[in-house]
Each structure stands twice: as C-alpha cells, then as structure tokens.
Design an enzyme around this catalytic site. Structure first.
Site: not given
Length: 197
Positions: A76-78
């Site tokens: 994931s990436d934010t």
C-alpha cells in the site's frame, strides 16, 4: 469470518508501518511481514490517486517471481494531496514544519491505494478521505514535531496523535484510511475476492 475464508492463503504484508501491521492484527488476520527497500519515485504527470496506485503496484511488482501459489501479497501507499500537490513523508524537521504549516487552516485529501497480488492476478483498490485542520500556531507545530517526531508519516502527521486531537476540525470519509489503511474496504475486498473455490 474473514480468517476462515482466507485459510487457503498465506497473507504477506509488505509494509514496515506499525499502524498497518496493527490494523491487520485488529482484523484478526494471520500474516507474515516481508519487506523490500523500494525507491518511491513516480512519473511527474501522475495526479492524486494515480500516484498511490502506481507506488502500491511498484511495491508489489518488486516481489515478481517470489510469490508462491498459495500466497497473497498486500502492499500500500498513502499520500496527502493539497492544492494539486502530493505531500509524502518529510525529509527532515524543517520540511515537516513547512508541510504542517501548509496544512494549517486548509482541507486536504488523504489518499491510500492497496494492491493485492497473487501469482495469477494483481488488483488495486483505493480510498480518499478529506481532512480539515484549524489554524495551527508555530508553537503548536514545534511542540508536535519535538514530542511526536512524525517523520515516517505522509503529510508529517498522525491523526491519532496529539495534533489530530487539537488540530482537526472535520473529517469526511474513512478515519482508518487517514491512519494508513482503509480497513473497511480492505475487509470487504478480501471477503469477496479471495474465497477459495
């Protein structure tokens, strides 16, 4: 329950984030942590959710050829998105101060993409939450940076920490997404997409 539906899979969480790891524990999932050092560089023309999708998939693709038949890899990436600009993790104290100053008295978006990869398919979901800060004084920003050191967080803040308690006036969307993982969407996706035939 979800753990029963996924018992045919070994879940691999490719994230060093203690917050994401805790969410997977809170979802009552058995998982293994596998980490790779990925340089998070993306094309300049990408905007908003395109950036997080690209980076989540980049992290997943780093494991190409290393996933076993029964494994489900999650990456994931934010980012924090403000005035058509992506704010990632701060480079240092001064950068963190500048980021928080820019978020003061503004509404920004927190965008997270989550990529699920097996040997047969790769799929990515995302979530967007709007967060509004009140006016942050320089003193409050320095106090937060000195005491909480949020240098590993996109946008230089953790909503669950002091700054969130005193500075955030409104949130539209998923709270857990702002912490680092849209748990409701992840749970729903895993419940419906990875049942053993």
């Amino acid at each position: 329950m979800l753990k029963d539906k996924l018992k045919g899979y070994k879940i691999i969480l490719a994230s060093g984030s203690p917050r994401r790891q805790q969410f997977f524990k809170d979802l009552d999932l058995d998982f293994e942590i596998r980490l790779k050092d990925i340089e998070e560089i993306y094309p300049d023309d990408l905007q908003g959710v395109e950036i997080t999708k690209y980076l989540a998939q980049l992290k997943a693709n780093a494991f190409e050829g290393e996933i076993a038949a029964n494994e489900l890899l999650v990456t994931s990436d934010t980012i924090v998105w403000l005035n058509n600009k992506a704010l990632g993790k701060p480079k240092d104290y001064d950068d963190a101060f500048a980021i928080l100053k820019s978020l003061s008295n503004e509404t920004h978006e927190v965008i997270t993409s989550v990529c699920f990869k097996t040997i047969t398919k790769t799929e990515t979901i995302f979530d967007v939450t709007k967060v509004t800060f009140n006016k942050l004084t320089d003193e409050a920003i320095r106090y937060y940076l000195d005491n909480y050191k949020p240098f590993d967080k996109a946008g230089a803040y953790g909503i669950q920490e002091w700054i969130g308690l005193v500075g955030i006036t409104r949130i539209d969307g998923s709270y857990t997404n702002v912490v680092g993982l849209p748990t409701e969407k992840v749970y729903h996706y895993l419940s419906n997409c990875y049942r053993k035939e």
